[in-house]
Design a protein around this motif. Structure first.
Motif, short mmCIF file in Angstrom:
data_model
loop_
_atom_site.label_atom_id
_atom_site.label_comp_id
_atom_site.label_asym_id
_atom_site.label_seq_id
_atom_site.Cartn_x
_atom_site.Cartn_y
_atom_site.Cartn_z
N VAL A 173 0.85 -1.20 0.00
CA VAL A 173 0.00 0.00 0.00
C VAL A 173 0.88 1.25 0.00
CG1 VAL A 173 -1.70 1.32 1.33
CG2 VAL A 173 -1.95 -1.16 1.09
N THR A 207 0.67 3.75 -3.21
CA THR A 207 0.09 5.07 -3.01
C THR A 207 1.14 6.15 -2.78
OG1 THR A 207 -0.10 4.81 -0.61
CG2 THR A 207 -1.94 4.02 -1.95
N ARG A 208 2.35 5.71 -2.36
CA ARG A 208 3.43 6.59 -1.93
C ARG A 208 3.05 7.40 -0.69
NH1 ARG A 208 4.99 10.37 -6.24
NH2 ARG A 208 6.61 10.98 -4.76
N TYR A 209 2.10 6.87 0.06
CA TYR A 209 1.74 7.47 1.35
C TYR A 209 2.18 6.52 2.46
CZ TYR A 209 -1.31 10.88 -1.00
OH TYR A 209 -1.80 11.89 -1.78
N ALA A 215 -0.72 5.82 4.88
CA ALA A 215 -1.73 4.86 4.41
C ALA A 215 -1.22 3.43 4.59
CB ALA A 215 -2.06 5.13 2.95
N LEU A 230 -4.81 13.33 4.27
CA LEU A 230 -5.17 12.43 3.17
C LEU A 230 -6.52 12.83 2.58
CD1 LEU A 230 -4.06 9.00 4.67
CD2 LEU A 230 -3.17 10.03 2.57
N ARG A 257 4.03 12.79 0.10
CA ARG A 257 4.25 11.45 -0.45
C ARG A 257 5.67 10.97 -0.16
NH1 ARG A 257 0.37 9.59 -4.14
NH2 ARG A 257 -1.18 11.15 -4.72
#
Length: 201
Positions: free
Chosen positions: A131, A135-137, A140, A184, A191
């Protein structure tokens, strides 16, 4: 009971050691005053680069693991072992050495889980990382990892004390990421890979 209290206190103190602050200080940087202000490896990565971030991540993971190892060595198991794991995470999140402020507890939670139940930790890791990379989060991936660990603990029939410990660590991750959740939703979350200038924010 006195020995249990001592082990819980030691676990909290192990967790309280702020690796991010100490590593950044060797570079002349107060990590609490740059980037997100967080003491964890993600902010160190954005501010100082990969090498220092890996050192911080390693330390934050294994300080939780060491607490679990010591507890097992003196014979603690079950709910008491879960309490030791939580004490280490709370130490990281609310460090005695930082005025009861600290990090978000993801690496330390993973470290305690790695020593509590290696298989569960290693099943959870690729889910969170996937994930994060997709998402580069980081936030998250961290929160997804917490949910995945809880679901897997229940699905795999882990003991109630372990499932409860994992669920509480997941709740702590969500609590420490509440501002990230707002960002978010607003589309303003940083990111993975974005750098922060040390002289700025």
């Amino acid at each position: 009971m006195a020995s249990v209290a001592i082990i819980l206190l030691l676990a909290y103190l192990f967790g309280s050691v702020p690796a991010g602050v100490l590593v950044a200080r060797t570079y002349g940087v107060d990590i609490r005053k740059v980037g997100s202000g967080n003491i964890g490896a993600t902010n160190v990565l954005r501010t100082l680069g990969l090498g220092p971030a890996l050192v911080v991540a390693f330390f934050d993971v294994f300080k939780g693991g060491i607490a679990v190892l010591i507890a097992r060595a003196v014979g603690l198991e079950g709910w008491l072992l879960g309490g030791v794991a939580l004490a280490a995470v709370l130490g990281h999140n609310y460090s005695l050495f930082l005025g009861f402020r600290g990090g978000k507890g993801v690496a330390t939670s993973f470290g305690t889980l790695l020593f509590l139940d290696p298989a569960l930790a290693l099943w959870t890791l690729p889910i969170g990382l996937s994930v994060m990379l997709l998402t580069r989060y980081v936030s998250a991936g961290s929160m997804t990892g917490g949910v995945a660990a809880t679901v897997l603990a229940l699905a795999l029939g882990r003991p109630p004390w372990l499932a409860a410990t994992v669920a509480l660590m997941a709740l702590l991750i969500f609590w420490t990421h509440r501002e990230n959740l707002r960002r978010l939703q607003a589309g303003t979350e940083r990111r993975l890979g974005e750098r922060v200038e040390v002289g700025g924010a």
